[in-house]
Design a protein around this motif. Sequence first.
Motif, PDB file in Angstrom:
ATOM      1  N   ASN A 146     -13.213  53.490  -2.727  1.00 32.27           N
ATOM      2  CA  ASN A 146     -13.105  53.429  -1.761  1.00 32.27           C
ATOM      3  C   ASN A 146     -13.786  54.704  -0.922  1.00 32.27           C
ATOM      4  O   ASN A 146     -12.618  55.713  -1.110  1.00 32.27           O
ATOM      5  CB  ASN A 146     -11.923  52.534  -1.700  1.00 32.27           C
ATOM      6  N   LEU A 152     -13.237  54.195  10.663  1.00 29.66           N
ATOM      7  CA  LEU A 152     -11.237  53.913  10.688  1.00 29.66           C
ATOM      8  C   LEU A 152     -11.187  55.557  10.261  1.00 29.66           C
ATOM      9  O   LEU A 152     -10.172  55.427  10.618  1.00 29.66           O
ATOM     10  CB  LEU A 152     -11.594  53.168   8.924  1.00 29.66           C
ATOM     11  N   LYS A 156      -8.631  54.418  13.141  1.00 31.94           N
ATOM     12  CA  LYS A 156      -8.226  53.929  13.046  1.00 31.94           C
ATOM     13  C   LYS A 156      -6.923  54.165  11.909  1.00 31.94           C
ATOM     14  O   LYS A 156      -5.695  53.476  12.508  1.00 31.94           O
ATOM     15  CB  LYS A 156      -8.316  52.667  12.313  1.00 31.94           C
ATOM     16  N   GLU A 192     -15.765  50.151   1.801  1.00 29.25           N
ATOM     17  CA  GLU A 192     -15.617  50.358   3.733  1.00 29.25           C
ATOM     18  C   GLU A 192     -16.883  51.655   3.394  1.00 29.25           C
ATOM     19  O   GLU A 192     -17.030  52.660   4.004  1.00 29.25           O
ATOM     20  CB  GLU A 192     -14.464  51.736   3.841  1.00 29.25           C
ATOM     21  N   LYS A 216     -18.664  43.105   5.797  1.00 33.24           N
ATOM     22  CA  LYS A 216     -17.314  42.256   6.596  1.00 33.24           C
ATOM     23  C   LYS A 216     -17.540  41.588   7.482  1.00 33.24           C
ATOM     24  O   LYS A 216     -18.122  42.587   8.213  1.00 33.24           O
ATOM     25  CB  LYS A 216     -15.596  42.816   6.389  1.00 33.24           C
ATOM     26  N   TRP A 218     -16.120  40.662   9.876  1.00 31.79           N
ATOM     27  CA  TRP A 218     -14.891  41.094  11.133  1.00 31.79           C
ATOM     28  C   TRP A 218     -14.753  42.086  11.004  1.00 31.79           C
ATOM     29  O   TRP A 218     -13.315  42.552  11.094  1.00 31.79           O
ATOM     30  CB  TRP A 218     -14.391  39.945  11.911  1.00 31.79           C
ATOM     31  N   PRO A 220     -13.425  45.931  11.237  1.00 29.12           N
ATOM     32  CA  PRO A 220     -12.365  46.400  12.222  1.00 29.12           C
ATOM     33  C   PRO A 220     -13.094  48.067  12.540  1.00 29.12           C
ATOM     34  O   PRO A 220     -12.837  48.019  13.407  1.00 29.12           O
ATOM     35  CB  PRO A 220     -11.127  46.997  11.269  1.00 29.12           C
ATOM     36  N   ASN A 260     -11.641  37.528   5.792  1.00 25.21           N
ATOM     37  CA  ASN A 260     -13.297  38.484   5.854  1.00 25.21           C
ATOM     38  C   ASN A 260     -12.755  39.268   5.051  1.00 25.21           C
ATOM     39  O   ASN A 260     -13.518  40.625   4.765  1.00 25.21           O
ATOM     40  CB  ASN A 260     -12.113  39.380   7.131  1.00 25.21           C
ATOM     41  N   ALA A 286      -5.387  44.903   3.192  1.00 21.39           N
ATOM     42  CA  ALA A 286      -4.356  45.159   3.193  1.00 21.39           C
ATOM     43  C   ALA A 286      -3.548  44.670   3.581  1.00 21.39           C
ATOM     44  O   ALA A 286      -3.823  43.960   3.840  1.00 21.39           O
ATOM     45  CB  ALA A 286      -5.167  46.338   3.677  1.00 21.39           C
ATOM     46  N   ARG A 287      -3.083  45.837   4.013  1.00 23.71           N
ATOM     47  CA  ARG A 287      -1.429  46.329   4.679  1.00 23.71           C
ATOM     48  C   ARG A 287      -0.601  44.768   3.492  1.00 23.71           C
ATOM     49  O   ARG A 287      -0.537  44.556   3.005  1.00 23.71           O
ATOM     50  CB  ARG A 287      -1.182  45.348   6.098  1.00 23.71           C
ATOM     51  N   ASP A 321     -11.251  48.401  -4.506  1.00 27.01           N
ATOM     52  CA  ASP A 321      -9.475  48.474  -3.742  1.00 27.01           C
ATOM     53  C   ASP A 321      -9.721  46.960  -3.918  1.00 27.01           C
ATOM     54  O   ASP A 321      -9.524  45.923  -2.832  1.00 27.01           O
ATOM     55  CB  ASP A 321      -9.873  49.049  -2.793  1.00 27.01           C
ATOM     56  N   ASN A 323      -5.924  46.515  -2.906  1.00 22.02           N
ATOM     57  CA  ASN A 323      -4.586  46.489  -1.984  1.00 22.02           C
ATOM     58  C   ASN A 323      -3.228  45.693  -2.809  1.00 22.02           C
ATOM     59  O   ASN A 323      -2.637  45.611  -2.226  1.00 22.02           O
ATOM     60  CB  ASN A 323      -5.046  46.028  -0.622  1.00 22.02           C
ATOM     61  N   LYS A 362      -1.847  59.172   1.021  1.00 19.08           N
ATOM     62  CA  LYS A 362      -2.421  59.291   2.263  1.00 19.08           C
ATOM     63  C   LYS A 362      -0.603  60.108   3.081  1.00 19.08           C
ATOM     64  O   LYS A 362      -0.087  59.056   3.206  1.00 19.08           O
ATOM     65  CB  LYS A 362      -2.933  58.758   3.445  1.00 19.08           C
ATOM     66  N   ARG A 364       0.176  58.929   7.413  1.00 20.55           N
ATOM     67  CA  ARG A 364      -0.018  58.127   8.151  1.00 20.55           C
ATOM     68  C   ARG A 364       1.120  58.203   8.935  1.00 20.55           C
ATOM     69  O   ARG A 364       2.494  59.166   8.569  1.00 20.55           O
ATOM     70  CB  ARG A 364       0.390  56.727   8.038  1.00 20.55           C
ATOM     71  N   ASP A 410      -9.476  58.690   1.618  1.00 16.51           N
ATOM     72  CA  ASP A 410      -7.837  58.659   1.197  1.00 16.51           C
ATOM     73  C   ASP A 410      -7.882  58.044  -0.070  1.00 16.51           C
ATOM     74  O   ASP A 410      -6.778  57.930  -0.871  1.00 16.51           O
ATOM     75  CB  ASP A 410      -7.187  57.591   2.238  1.00 16.51           C
TER      76      ASP A 410
HETATM   77  N1  LIG Z   1     -14.640  42.592  16.563  1.00 17.58           N
HETATM   78  C1  LIG Z   1     -13.730  41.167  16.467  1.00 17.58           C
HETATM   79  O1  LIG Z   1     -13.629  39.770  16.535  1.00 17.58           O
HETATM   80  C2  LIG Z   1     -12.623  41.315  15.365  1.00 17.58           C
HETATM   81  C3  LIG Z   1     -11.375  42.452  14.738  1.00 17.58           C
HETATM   82  N2  LIG Z   1     -10.963  42.041  13.928  1.00 17.58           N
HETATM   83  C4  LIG Z   1     -10.642  43.665  13.310  1.00 17.58           C
HETATM   84  O2  LIG Z   1     -10.322  43.616  11.360  1.00 17.58           O
HETATM   85  C5  LIG Z   1      -8.804  44.235  11.212  1.00 17.58           C
HETATM   86  C6  LIG Z   1      -8.411  43.041  10.687  1.00 17.58           C
HETATM   87  O3  LIG Z   1      -9.596  42.555   9.286  1.00 17.58           O
HETATM   88  P1  LIG Z   1      -8.875  43.224   8.074  1.00 17.58           P
HETATM   89  O4  LIG Z   1     -10.075  42.473   7.441  1.00 17.58           O
HETATM   90  O5  LIG Z   1      -8.450  41.874   8.262  1.00 17.58           O
HETATM   91  O6  LIG Z   1      -8.495  44.201   7.751  1.00 17.58           O
HETATM   92  P2  LIG Z   1      -7.406  45.268   6.984  1.00 17.58           P
HETATM   93  O7  LIG Z   1      -6.109  44.747   6.953  1.00 17.58           O
HETATM   94  O8  LIG Z   1      -8.022  44.049   5.333  1.00 17.58           O
HETATM   95  O9  LIG Z   1      -7.723  46.610   6.494  1.00 17.58           O
HETATM   96  C7  LIG Z   1      -8.994  47.084   7.422  1.00 17.58           C
HETATM   97  C8  LIG Z   1      -8.690  48.183   6.952  1.00 17.58           C
HETATM   98  O10 LIG Z   1      -7.868  49.031   7.919  1.00 17.58           O
HETATM   99  C9  LIG Z   1      -6.890  50.013   6.306  1.00 17.58           C
HETATM  100  N3  LIG Z   1      -5.679  49.927   6.195  1.00 17.58           N
HETATM  101  C10 LIG Z   1      -4.698  49.737   6.051  1.00 17.58           C
HETATM  102  N4  LIG Z   1      -3.668  49.831   6.323  1.00 17.58           N
HETATM  103  C11 LIG Z   1      -3.660  50.435   7.704  1.00 17.58           C
HETATM  104  C12 LIG Z   1      -2.672  51.065   8.101  1.00 17.58           C
HETATM  105  N5  LIG Z   1      -1.478  50.361   7.994  1.00 17.58           N
HETATM  106  N6  LIG Z   1      -3.101  51.806  10.156  1.00 17.58           N
HETATM  107  C13 LIG Z   1      -4.560  51.820   9.364  1.00 17.58           C
HETATM  108  N7  LIG Z   1      -5.233  50.803   8.741  1.00 17.58           N
HETATM  109  C14 LIG Z   1      -5.135  50.723   8.142  1.00 17.58           C
HETATM  110  C15 LIG Z   1      -7.840  49.583   5.593  1.00 17.58           C
HETATM  111  O11 LIG Z   1      -8.030  50.274   4.451  1.00 17.58           O
HETATM  112  P3  LIG Z   1      -7.160  50.460   2.769  1.00 17.58           P
HETATM  113  O12 LIG Z   1      -8.037  48.579   2.220  1.00 17.58           O
HETATM  114  O13 LIG Z   1      -8.082  51.875   2.611  1.00 17.58           O
HETATM  115  O14 LIG Z   1      -6.231  50.766   2.963  1.00 17.58           O
HETATM  116  C16 LIG Z   1      -8.577  48.440   5.708  1.00 17.58           C
HETATM  117  O15 LIG Z   1     -10.111  49.068   5.485  1.00 17.58           O
HETATM  118  C17 LIG Z   1      -8.055  43.562  13.155  1.00 17.58           C
HETATM  119  O16 LIG Z   1      -7.170  44.356  13.005  1.00 17.58           O
HETATM  120  C18 LIG Z   1      -9.051  44.008  14.066  1.00 17.58           C
HETATM  121  O17 LIG Z   1      -9.253  45.269  14.086  1.00 17.58           O
HETATM  122  C19 LIG Z   1     -10.895  41.122  13.756  1.00 17.58           C
HETATM  123  C20 LIG Z   1     -10.967  40.038  13.760  1.00 17.58           C
HETATM  124  C21 LIG Z   1     -11.908  39.973  14.548  1.00 17.58           C
END
Ligand SMILES: NC(=O)C1=CN([C@@H]2O[C@H](COP(=O)(O)OP(=O)(O)OC[C@H]3O[C@@H](n4cnc5c(N)ncnc54)[C@H](OP(=O)(O)O)[C@@H]3O)[C@@H](O)[C@H]2O)C=CC1
Length: 428
Positions: A146, A152, A156, A192, A216, A218, A220, A260, A286-287, A321, A323, A362, A364, A410
């Motif tokens: 990753n 991001l 983010k 990513e 993906k 949608w 982020p 997604n 994630a999360r 990854d 997660n 990492k 945060r 990370d």
């Molecule tokens: N444009 C639009 O219309 C839309 C946008 N979205 C966006 O997509 C996001 C959700 O997408 P989804 O694919 O489910 O995302 P994920 O929850 O899977 O996470 C996306 C990315 O965020 C990273 N991440 C994980 N934990 C954190 C954290 N605590 N703080 C910051 N970043 C973190 C992950 O990195 P790693 O894998 O390395 O942990 C991952 O690459 C929403 O938050 C929104 O921002 C969603 C729907 C529609």
Amino acid sequence: MASRWQQRLVSVVPSCDVCPLQFYVLTLRGILGPKGGQLQQLPRCVPSPVGVGHSGLLFSACSMGNGTSRLYSALAKTLNSSAASQHPEYLVSPDPEHLEPIDPKELLEECRAVLHTRPPRFQRDFVDLRTDCPSSHPPIRVMQWNILAQALGEGKDNFVQCPVEALKWEERKCLILEEILAYQPDILCLQEVDHYFDTFQPLLSRLGYQGTFFPKPWSPCLDVEHNNGPDGCALFFLQNRFKLVNSANIRLTAMTLKTNQVAIAQTLECKESGRQFCIAVTHLKARTGWERFRSAQGCDLLQNLQNITQGAKIPLIVCGDFNAEPTEEVYKHFASSSLNLNSAYKLLSADGQSEPPYTTWKIRTSGECRHTLDYIWYSKHALSVKSALDLLTEEQIGPNRLPSFNYPSDHLSLVCDFSFNEEPDGLL
Ligand SMILES: NC(=O)C1=CN([C@@H]2O[C@H](COP(=O)(O)OP(=O)(O)OC[C@H]3O[C@@H](n4cnc5c(N)ncnc54)[C@H](OP(=O)(O)O)[C@@H]3O)[C@@H](O)[C@H]2O)C=CC1
Ligand SMILES: [Mg+2]
């Protein structure tokens, strides 16, 4: 406010009477089609040297604008079916004359020149895992990584101890390339990736790789100002070692709902041995709080892989990854699947039964995040792991953790050398 990427979309279709977001939806539909599509069919970006002070490999641009704008201009053409049918060359491979090979040593030197102000990079060694199955063919080296989407990382992720200068793309991309060039994998599985068309595809294709990207739906990244397009999974393999037999871009489902998250699965044939195997790359949701969702995505991926490997008849390697820590349900599904998979990095532990203590580390705003989330799964009866690249120690990672001035993501890269077992039939 429209991002630079959205503005580019509009700029390539000036007569298009839709807003950027609508156009993005249309574009995705255009790319993916009703069942998901093959981005690899799109024209490759053909870099031309424009660098200053270098031979231009790293700072190249496409002859018709940069990679992203060229891509979306091509997409605009594919959306217009009459244009596409009049210009079928947009859907075929570029003139091989324009794909001038790069000497990996030359590219590595350029990377090192760009990185001359950075601290020395970490030394990582391969651990010999001595298996008693000698193989007459060279091993297959697989890298899982990753790489951290640029949008991001800057917009983010909130890596509070990582200075913004450490994230500058023009330097960070050199750290990523340096890592790839240092280990020279035969197969590269990335998550990513938000610089596929303007960086990795053009450079890696000139190093002899064939690439596939699946964004993906949608991403982020699109929420971040000045983003470079959606992030997604990318899979590259060396064309002189493998022939592509088939390829599937998979949008993962969770309890029948489309999600997604995505995967790419390809069946490759080794040119030396004639043996086939399947390689897959994924990046699960994630999360915390999403454990059941990840579990459902894992079940969907396993089901897809069952079908692709014809009920485990074809050996399989799955990089991702996930997660998910090894305690999570999705990990247990993979470990107990009828596909007979083992996780390669467990073999680095003394008893061969424990995953490494971390693959990502990492800091945060919420504090320190040290987790084991990344895995390379393999068919344990059909394949052997000959060696694996050691992870970084806590001391090497340092007090500010990752990413840093000497490591670009990370997540740590995982690299393994595989060989086929001699008599796998009936044991897969
Ligand atoms: N444009 C639009 O219309 C839309 C946008 N979205 C966006 O997509 C996001 C959700 O997408 P989804 O694919 O489910 O995302 P994920 O929850 O899977 O996470 C996306 C990315 O965020 C990273 N991440 C994980 N934990 C954190 C954290 N605590 N703080 C910051 N970043 C973190 C992950 O990195 P790693 O894998 O390395 O942990 C991952 O690459 C929403 O938050 C929104 O921002 C969603 C729907 C529609
Ligand atoms: Mg991330």
